[in-house]
Design an enzyme around this catalytic site. Sequence first.
Site, mmCIF file in Angstrom:
data_model
loop_
_atom_site.group_PDB
_atom_site.id
_atom_site.type_symbol
_atom_site.label_atom_id
_atom_site.label_comp_id
_atom_site.label_asym_id
_atom_site.label_seq_id
_atom_site.Cartn_x
_atom_site.Cartn_y
_atom_site.Cartn_z
ATOM 1 N N ASP A 19 27.246 -10.462 45.062
ATOM 2 C CA ASP A 19 27.920 -10.042 43.830
ATOM 3 C C ASP A 19 27.140 -8.970 43.068
ATOM 4 O O ASP A 19 27.203 -8.906 41.843
ATOM 5 C CB ASP A 19 28.184 -11.260 42.916
ATOM 6 N N HIS A 66 34.824 -7.613 48.203
ATOM 7 C CA HIS A 66 34.446 -6.333 47.596
ATOM 8 C C HIS A 66 35.615 -5.811 46.770
ATOM 9 O O HIS A 66 36.727 -5.698 47.270
ATOM 10 C CB HIS A 66 34.067 -5.307 48.670
HETATM 11 P P1 IMP Z 1 29.386 -19.482 53.048
HETATM 12 O O1 IMP Z 1 29.072 -18.045 53.301
HETATM 13 O O2 IMP Z 1 30.797 -19.715 52.640
HETATM 14 O O3 IMP Z 1 28.957 -20.358 54.181
HETATM 15 O O4 IMP Z 1 28.510 -19.957 51.789
HETATM 16 C C1 IMP Z 1 27.096 -20.105 51.859
HETATM 17 C C2 IMP Z 1 26.450 -19.716 50.541
HETATM 18 O O5 IMP Z 1 26.606 -18.310 50.351
HETATM 19 C C3 IMP Z 1 27.097 -20.352 49.304
HETATM 20 O O6 IMP Z 1 26.075 -20.595 48.355
HETATM 21 C C4 IMP Z 1 28.045 -19.290 48.789
HETATM 22 O O7 IMP Z 1 28.275 -19.414 47.414
HETATM 23 C C5 IMP Z 1 27.255 -18.040 49.106
HETATM 24 N N1 IMP Z 1 28.105 -16.851 49.308
HETATM 25 C C6 IMP Z 1 28.817 -16.513 50.397
HETATM 26 N N2 IMP Z 1 29.444 -15.341 50.227
HETATM 27 C C7 IMP Z 1 29.113 -14.905 49.004
HETATM 28 C C8 IMP Z 1 29.420 -13.713 48.269
HETATM 29 O O8 IMP Z 1 30.133 -12.803 48.714
HETATM 30 N N3 IMP Z 1 28.874 -13.643 47.018
HETATM 31 C C9 IMP Z 1 28.057 -14.604 46.506
HETATM 32 N N4 IMP Z 1 27.733 -15.709 47.176
HETATM 33 C C10 IMP Z 1 28.255 -15.869 48.409
#
Ligand code: IMP
Length: 500
Positions: A34, A62
Amino acid sequence: MIKSAVKSSNAGKVLKKVLAPYRNLVVVGGNWGDEGKGKIIDLVMEHYNVTVRFSGGANAGHTVFVDGPDASVGVNKKLVSHLVPCGLAQNKACVMGRGELVDLRLFIEELEQSKKILGHKLAPVWLDQMSPVWTPWHGLLEAWLEYARGKGKVGTTGKGIGPLEGLYKLRIVPLVGHIFLDRKKFIEILELLHKTLLPIFKEMKAKNLITGTIPSSAEVADMLRSYAAKVKPFVADTSFVLYEALEKHQRMLFEGAQALGLDSRFGTYPFVSSGNSAAFGAAEGTGLPMQSFDATLMVVKTLPTRVGAGPFPSEMWDRQNAMEFVKKNIELFTDKKIKANFLNQRLEKINAGKASNAELSQYFQVLGDERGATTGRGRSVGFIDIPWLLYAIRINGPKWLALTRFDMLSSVKTIPVVVGYRLNGKLLAPGQLPPPWDMEKVKPVFENWPGWQENIYGVESEKKLPQAARNFLSRLEKHLKTHILLVGTGPGRQDIIVRL
Ligand code: IMP
């Protein structure tokens, strides 16, 4: 020929000379996601012909603002891309490299949505024939893993990322090209995955964690095959597409997903995503040789944020409370008047030195509208964290930094900055990071840096910044030993300073 939907910005034009020698540029996030990579990518994009994703999947989000079909009446449209590179907004050829995880239904939806928003025929999009494909089983497994972790859950986005990447390494997931095989063969491929997961699904059923039926291999095969006709025109061996682009001296922009803190190997494991979010992932996720990449631009959020669980050394407030704060106080985020009143009063308290860290966090959460694009969850805010950034710089090796949301510091009298980490009483060397299980014990060392009274929202040139803001940037740059090329001062395309 497709008409460009995007007007060139002044900052974009200034960057032409800076970026000219760097034909293949990697853009990655330096915190926990982010950071506003979408906006930075959107800005530098005009100097590139091809845009490439190399990791992550639908967990990424994005956001770019484009002049859509209603531009004549001054309407800017918001385009949120999860899977397709955000270069699509500028009619750049888009390549989804082999390292990207694909939800086929979402891919089709995203293309249809983009066509509607952009109002014209889309630029070429390529999807890799060997990218792993999401199935409903991956979603179920993710729910199980989060349940089984109990209190230690990661707080994933629910897009099946961990199961897809993990089971890919176990060599049992379907790939994009499999959906075009004959039905029987495809069902056979799916059967191994189904057989492996079935005992878990049965356990979930017994615990009422699954209410509906568990889809069979034939049902999953038919569901995925129902997308085949729509998906087919986009499928290719993208490593070859990219090789040809390289041979033709095309300029390529590689869009990172997530950020270093979420990289599966160099982030805060296990509180990470499952792909390569670091710059080195651009090679692994595309099949291009290492020497193809000319420079990395690392995007850093002035005040870092984190959603989900895991270490966050400079965090201002308790994570759970910070994440729930949005839900409980939604009017602070949605009602302009209530928001303005809150911010004014809170700023007064902060500048009088009477605000707690929780109150400081709330101020920045509301000011920055810190809510996730993919999940809508509240984001927890941290102080500027130099030791973390030095680590991120060590792993990513960026040529430059893009510092986003610098305007958020406007009118704050004194700004606390983390300048060191102390572990067990010992100051860590610059660039050194303890293992995640020790990060909770890290004591940040603060310095108070002078702020400035003026609001710098929307400032477009360094000359127009107050002297104190300029001093702040130089001081930060000195600590980081990396040039801050771009400074974000607002969400719009023009709200950016290029520092040559
Ligand atoms: P996953 O990618 O859904 O497996 O999530 C794993 C960790 O990465 C979690 O803490 C999510 O909140 C974080 N996360 C995944 N994608 C994003 C993103 O685009 N922005 C911020 N956090 C993310």
